[in-house]
Write an enzyme that holds these catalytic residues in place. Structure first.
Site, PDB file in Angstrom:
ATOM      1  N   ASP A 441       0.820  -1.212   0.000  1.00  0.00           N
ATOM      2  CA  ASP A 441       0.000   0.000   0.000  1.00  0.00           C
ATOM      3  C   ASP A 441       0.850   1.257   0.000  1.00  0.00           C
ATOM      4  O   ASP A 441       0.465   2.266  -0.593  1.00  0.00           O
ATOM      5  CB  ASP A 441      -0.943  -0.001   1.215  1.00  0.00           C
ATOM      6  CG  ASP A 441      -2.195  -0.806   0.919  1.00  0.00           C
ATOM      7  OD1 ASP A 441      -2.728  -0.674  -0.200  1.00  0.00           O
ATOM      8  OD2 ASP A 441      -2.627  -1.581   1.781  1.00  0.00           O
ATOM      9  N   CYS A 488       6.531  -6.014   5.849  1.00  0.00           N
ATOM     10  CA  CYS A 488       5.688  -7.173   5.542  1.00  0.00           C
ATOM     11  C   CYS A 488       5.070  -7.099   4.153  1.00  0.00           C
ATOM     12  O   CYS A 488       4.319  -7.983   3.764  1.00  0.00           O
ATOM     13  CB  CYS A 488       4.606  -7.352   6.595  1.00  0.00           C
ATOM     14  SG  CYS A 488       3.441  -5.980   6.650  1.00  0.00           S
TER      15      CYS A 488
HETATM   16  C1  PEP Z   1       0.844  -3.957   2.531  1.00  0.00           C
HETATM   17  O1  PEP Z   1       0.044  -3.071   2.248  1.00  0.00           O
HETATM   18  O2  PEP Z   1       2.039  -3.958   2.153  1.00  0.00           O
HETATM   19  C2  PEP Z   1       0.423  -5.119   3.338  1.00  0.00           C
HETATM   20  C3  PEP Z   1       1.289  -6.004   3.765  1.00  0.00           C
HETATM   21  O3  PEP Z   1      -0.898  -5.276   3.581  1.00  0.00           O
HETATM   22  P1  PEP Z   1      -1.955  -5.797   2.510  1.00  0.00           P
HETATM   23  O4  PEP Z   1      -1.208  -6.350   1.332  1.00  0.00           O
HETATM   24  O5  PEP Z   1      -2.787  -6.810   3.221  1.00  0.00           O
HETATM   25  O6  PEP Z   1      -2.725  -4.550   2.176  1.00  0.00           O
HETATM   26 MG    MG Z   2      -1.883  -2.898   3.203  1.00  0.00          MG
END
Ligand code: PEP
Ligand code: MG
Length: 527
Positions: A441, A488
Site C-alpha cells: 500500500d 511485511c
Molecule cells: C501492505 O500493504 O504492504 C500489506 C502487507 O498489507 P496488505 O497487502 O494486506 O494490504
Molecule cells: Mg496494506
C-alpha cells in the site's frame, strides 16, 4: 566418482538419485485427417482444456511463488488466445489435412525457433513459453495423465525446463538442466522457490538412476560420490537446516527475524514447517471472508489460540480487520463509495464499526495467555487514531476484568503504509511498540497507482527511490524511539532487496511462508 563443473542457477546443496524427466514422450506422429471441422473442434477443445489447466496452475503459483512470478502462466494463457498463433495452426490443419498434434508441433517449432534466434533475451525466453503451451495441448490431445509430482529424494534432470515443470518438481531435492539463460522465467522461479538448480551439462540421460550431489554454491556436480564426499555434504545439509531454524544474526551481532504472512491457521502450519521465526502478519480479514457472518469472539479466540500454541512462544502479530477497497466481505455494507481505495478502509472502517473491532481485540487478549501475541492496526495515519485504539483496548480490559478473565500484556503496533505515516513516524513511534511497513500500500499511495489496476502496472514500482527513502526514514525514526520495525509487503520477499533492507537496519522481514527459508539463506549469504 565423477566431478563435473556446472553453472549455478539457484544456490543450495542437493543429494539424491538422478531421475530423467524427459517431459512426457509426446506423440506427434503425422496422419491425414478425414474431416477438417472435426479436427478443428478437437484442436479447440484441447486449447480450452489447456487454458483451464493453466488457470489452475496460475492459482497454485500465486500461493507458492507470489503473484508477480505467477504471471508467466497468464502469459501462457494469452498465447492460447493469440489469433496469429491459433490461426496458423488451424491453417495447417486445413491446408495440409494433418492432425492437430502435428500442426501444433510444426507451428510451435517455427515460432519458437524464430523467437530463439532473436537477440532480445525477453523474446528468446518466450520460445520456452510457446513450447510449454504446445506440449500441454499435445499432451491433452494424447489424453495423457498429468505429470508425477512426488520427486522427494530425487534430483530431476531436464533437457529444457518450463515454469510449469518447475512447479511440478518443486518437491524434488534439486534440478539439472542442459542449458539455462539464468534469466528465464523458469530460472527465476527456481530461485524464488528455493529449489537447487544447476545447468550446463550435455548428454544428461546417461546419469539417470545414479546417486549425485549438486553443490550449487561452488558449481560442482558429483556423480556416484565416494563415502567421504557423501558424508561431508550430508553433514553440511544438516547444519544448513540447523542454521535456518535459528534466528539469524549478522556479523554486527544484530538479529534478524524472518517471519511469515498468513491468512489462516493452515497457512501458519506451512510457515512453521518452513522454520518461520513467528507470524509477522496475520491477515485476519480472511477469517471474516471465509464465513457467511461476522465471526464470533469465541470463533476468533480459538483460531488465535491455535496459532499461538503452534508458534510456542514466538511472536504472532495479529492485524485487526483490514477491509474496504479490494478486500470486501460479502455480508458487510460498502455502499456510497466512489473511490474505495481512498475510502472507509483499514482502521477507518473499524472506527465506524467499533463493535466489530472490540470483539476482535477481546478475542486477541483472551488468547494472550497462550503465547507472544501482538496487535497490529492497518492504515494508520495519525496519533488520534492510535488514541482511539488505546481507548478501545482500555474498554476491552475493563470488560475482561469485570468478567474475571485473565490476560497478558499485548504489544501494540501499526502498519506504516501511507506516505503521511512514514513522514510522521518520529511521532507515531512514541505511541507504539512496533511498526510494520506495508510496502504494497505504501507504493500504491505514494505513487498514486492502484495496486490492482493492470493498466498502470508498469507504474507500480516499489523500488522507486521515493519509497526507499520513506522506508529508510521510518526505520531511523522508529529506532530513535526503541520501536521495532518489520517489513511485511511483497518487497520483503524480493531476494534482490534483502541486502539493502538489512543495511537499512530493519529488525525483521515477513514474507510468504514458502519464502522464509530462501530469505534466511539469502541473509546468511550477504553477511
Ligand atoms: C501492505 O500493504 O504492504 C500489506 C502487507 O498489507 P496488505 O497487502 O494486506 O494490504
Ligand atoms: Mg496494506
Amino acid at each position: 566418482m565423477e566431478k563435473i563443473d556446472v553453472k549455478v542457477v539457484s544456490e543450495g546443496v542437493a543429494i539424491g538419485k538422478i531421475r530423467y524427466y524427459n517431459d512426457v514422450k509426446l506423440n506427434i506422429n503425422r496422419f491425414e485427417i478425414e474431416d477438417v471441422s472435426t479436427e478443428i473442434a478437437r484442436f479447440n477443445n484441447a486449447r480450452i482444456r489447456a487454458k483451464e489447466e493453466l488457470k489452475e496452475i496460475y492459482k497454485e503459483a500465486v500461493n507458492s511463488v507470489g503473484k508477480e512470478m505467477a504471471e508467466i502462466f497468464e502469459v501462457c494463457q494469452l498465447i492460447l488466445l493469440d489469433e496469429e498463433y491459433v490461426n496458423k495452426i488451424k491453417d495447417k490443419i486445413t491446408t495440409e489435412n494433418v492432425n492437430s498434434e502435428y500442426a501444433i508441433y510444426l507451428v510451435s517449432k517455427e515460432v519458437s525457433e524464430r523467437l530463439k534466434n532473436s537477440d532480445d533475451i525477453y523474446l528468446s525466453d518466450r520460445a520456452t513459453d510457446i513450447n510449454d503451451v504446445s506440449n500441454r495441448m499435445i499432451r491433452i490431445l494424447n489424453e495423457r495423465e498429468n505429470y508425477v509430482d512426488d520427486h522427494r529424494g530425487e534430483i530431476v534432470i531436464f533437457d529444457e525446463v518450463t515454469p510449469s515443470e518447475i512447479l511440478r518438481v518443486s518437491k524434488s531435492e534439486g534440478i539439472i538442466t542442459k542449458v539455462s539463460s539464468g534469466m528465464s522465467h523458469a530460472s527465476i522461479m527456481s530461485r524464488n522457490m528455493g529449489l537447487v538448480h544447476v545447468s550446463g551439462i550435455s548428454s544428461l540421460e546417461k546419469f539417470a538412476g545414479k546417486t549425485a550431489i549438486v553443490d550449487a554454491y561452488k558449481g560442482v556436480l558429483y556423480i556416484e560420490p565416494d563415502e567421504a564426499i557423501l558424508k561431508y555434504y550430508s553433514e553440511l545439509g544438516e547444519s544448513e537446516q540447523e542454521m535456518i531454524k535459528d534466528i539469524l544474526s549478522t556479523s554486527s551481532g544484530k538479529t534478524i527475524k524472518v517471519m511469515a504472512n498468513v491468512n489462516s491457521y493452515e497457512e501458519a502450519k506451512i510457515a512453521k514447517e518452513n522454520y518461520s521465526d513467528g507470524i509477522g502478519l496475520f491477515r485476519t480479514e480472511f477469517i471474516y471472508m471465509n464465513s457467511d457472518k461476522l465471526p464470533t469472539e469465541d470463533e476468533q479466540y480459538n483460531i488465535y489460540r491455535d496459532v499461538l500454541e503452534l508458534f510456542d512462544g514466538k511472536p504472532v502479530i495479529i492485524r485487526t480487520l483490514d477491509t474496504g477497497a479490494d478486500k470486501r466481505i460479502n455480508y458487510l455494507d460498502y455502499s456510497g463509495e466512489n473511490n474505495p481505495a481512498l475510502g472507509l478502509r483499514g482502521i477507518r472502517y473499524s472506527m465506524n464499526n467499533k463493535d466489530i473491532l472490540l470483539t476482535q481485540i477481546k478475542a486477541v487478549y483472551r488468547a494472550s495467555l497462550y503465547g507472544d501475541v501482538r496487535l497490529m492496526f492497518p492504515m494508520i495515519t495519525s496519533v488520534e487514531e492510535i488514541g482511539f485504539i488505546k481507548n478501545i483496548i482500555s474498554e476491552v480490559k475493563k470488560e475482561l476484568d469485570s468478567e474475571n478473565i485473565e490476560y497478558n500484556a499485548v504489544k501494540l503496533g501499526i502498519m506504516i503504509e501511507t506516505p503521511a505515516a512514514a513522514m510522521l513516524s518520529d511521532v507515531l513511534a512514541k505511541e507504539v511498540d512496533f511498526f510494520s511497513i506495508g510496502t504494497n500500500d505504501l507504493t500504491q499511495y505514494s505513487l498514486a497507482v492502484d495496486r490492482d489496476n493492470a493498466l498502470v502496472a508498469e507504474f507500480y514500482n516499489p523500488y522507486h527511490e521515493g519509497i526507499l527513502r520513506l522506508i529508510k526514514l521510518t526505520i531511523k525514526n522508529a529506532h530513535n524511539e526503541n520501536c521495532e520495525v518489520s517489513i511485511c509487503g511483497e518487497l520483503a520477499a524480493d531476494i534482490n532487496m534483502t541486502e539493502r533492507l538489512c543495511e537499512m537496519g530493519m529488525d525483521s522481514l515477513s514474507v510468504a511462508p514458502v519464502m522464509v527459508q530462501k530469505i534466511k539463506k539469502n541473509i546468511r549469504k550477504n553477511e
